[in-house]
Write a protein that holds these residues in place. Sequence first.
Motif, mmCIF file in Angstrom:
data_model
loop_
_atom_site.group_PDB
_atom_site.id
_atom_site.type_symbol
_atom_site.label_atom_id
_atom_site.label_comp_id
_atom_site.label_asym_id
_atom_site.label_seq_id
_atom_site.Cartn_x
_atom_site.Cartn_y
_atom_site.Cartn_z
ATOM 1 N N UNK A 235 0.908 -1.393 -0.063
ATOM 2 C CA UNK A 235 0.059 0.000 -0.074
ATOM 3 C C UNK A 235 0.798 1.192 0.065
ATOM 4 N N UNK A 236 1.763 1.451 0.966
ATOM 5 C CA UNK A 236 2.248 2.554 1.090
ATOM 6 C C UNK A 236 3.564 2.968 0.022
ATOM 7 N N UNK B 163 -8.114 14.683 2.517
ATOM 8 C CA UNK B 163 -8.983 13.627 2.237
ATOM 9 C C UNK B 163 -8.350 12.410 2.969
ATOM 10 N N UNK B 164 -9.050 11.626 3.672
ATOM 11 C CA UNK B 164 -8.873 10.836 4.699
ATOM 12 C C UNK B 164 -8.868 9.299 3.995
ATOM 13 N N UNK B 165 -8.126 8.369 4.191
ATOM 14 C CA UNK B 165 -8.479 7.027 3.857
ATOM 15 C C UNK B 165 -7.997 5.957 4.936
ATOM 16 N N UNK C 36 -8.343 2.579 -6.802
ATOM 17 C CA UNK C 36 -7.472 1.622 -6.420
ATOM 18 C C UNK C 36 -8.519 0.656 -5.241
ATOM 19 N N UNK C 37 -9.467 1.042 -5.024
ATOM 20 C CA UNK C 37 -10.381 0.475 -3.843
ATOM 21 C C UNK C 37 -10.224 0.692 -2.588
ATOM 22 N N UNK C 38 -9.527 1.423 -2.164
ATOM 23 C CA UNK C 38 -9.113 1.740 -0.583
ATOM 24 C C UNK C 38 -10.245 2.663 -0.050
ATOM 25 N N UNK D 124 -5.878 11.752 -4.546
ATOM 26 C CA UNK D 124 -6.994 11.256 -3.698
ATOM 27 C C UNK D 124 -7.778 10.158 -4.769
ATOM 28 N N UNK D 125 -7.907 10.622 -6.105
ATOM 29 C CA UNK D 125 -8.675 9.831 -7.107
ATOM 30 C C UNK D 125 -7.939 8.602 -7.374
#
Length: 310
Positions: free
Chosen positions: A23-24, A242-244, A223-225, A217-218
């Motif tokens: 992810x990172x 924007x928070x994920x 990516x589905x997160x 953010x997009x």
Amino acid sequence: MRLLTHLRHVDLAVPDFEKQRDFYAGVWGLTETVTDSGLSFLAAEGSPEQYVVRLRRAAEKRLDLVSYGAANAADVDTLAERLLAGGVKLISRPGKVDTPGGGYGFRFFDVDGRVIEVSSDVAVRTHRRIEEKESIPVKLSHVVLNSPDLNRTREWYERHLGFAHSDTLSSPHMGDVMHFMRISNQHHSMAIARGPHTSLHHVSFEMRGIDEYMRGSGRVMRAGFRKIWGPGRHMAGDNTFTYFLDPHGNTVEYTTELEILDEDTWHPHVYDFSRPEVTDQWGTANAMNELVAKESFNDPDRGVFVAPPC
């Protein structure tokens, strides 16, 4: 006298190391610089820091430590002596830092039992200017920590580490819920949020500008997160958000344009976060409600793990 200069890195322990690393180093846009037997050091391409996130394979998820910079070894020593005199428990005395870039530093516990590191003389990483439309983090922006005793934690960081209070979020019904704290003219390098337990609230990464922030953010959304909240623009700090959720349920933020203060004239505000324009000036983000807020309570830190030096 202020001895801290900036936020260096945030270190996380996770059970599914590979998923977190993917992810990172993938969709989030960091660069893995060193990896070794369940450790991954991840840098931001625009930052001179050797790394801004360190991941460690562990049986339990936890926040291993938060690291801050100091200007030189003398300031590191001064801070260590000041903390000892103030009754703060040190994990290690100042000495060689055995992580990428080396340096001179030490570790100690904050009032909530978190491990904090302060270091100086860390080698500068070769970094570069992030180009237009390049939607990867420039640097680590700030960290927000949950505390069950908001004002005690704020006072501890002011007294022992020289943090200054920038602003507070409050409401007539809930009282104070977040204090924004600074160690420079950046509106906040840390904030303290009121939560039911000690934990990590979120880690924020600065993007080049509004366009890069939106493109990033997009990308994460495609990516589905899971997006928790945003895109929008806060009033306190005047920054975009924007928070994920990362794969282990830690909240991570893309931001840009965090306010730079005139510290000689700045006076803290108390913002009523029940007013929608306080949480989001633009009115573009989904509504802040209890379900959104609870996501950032995160899992309780299950006692302190004193992380090994590398």
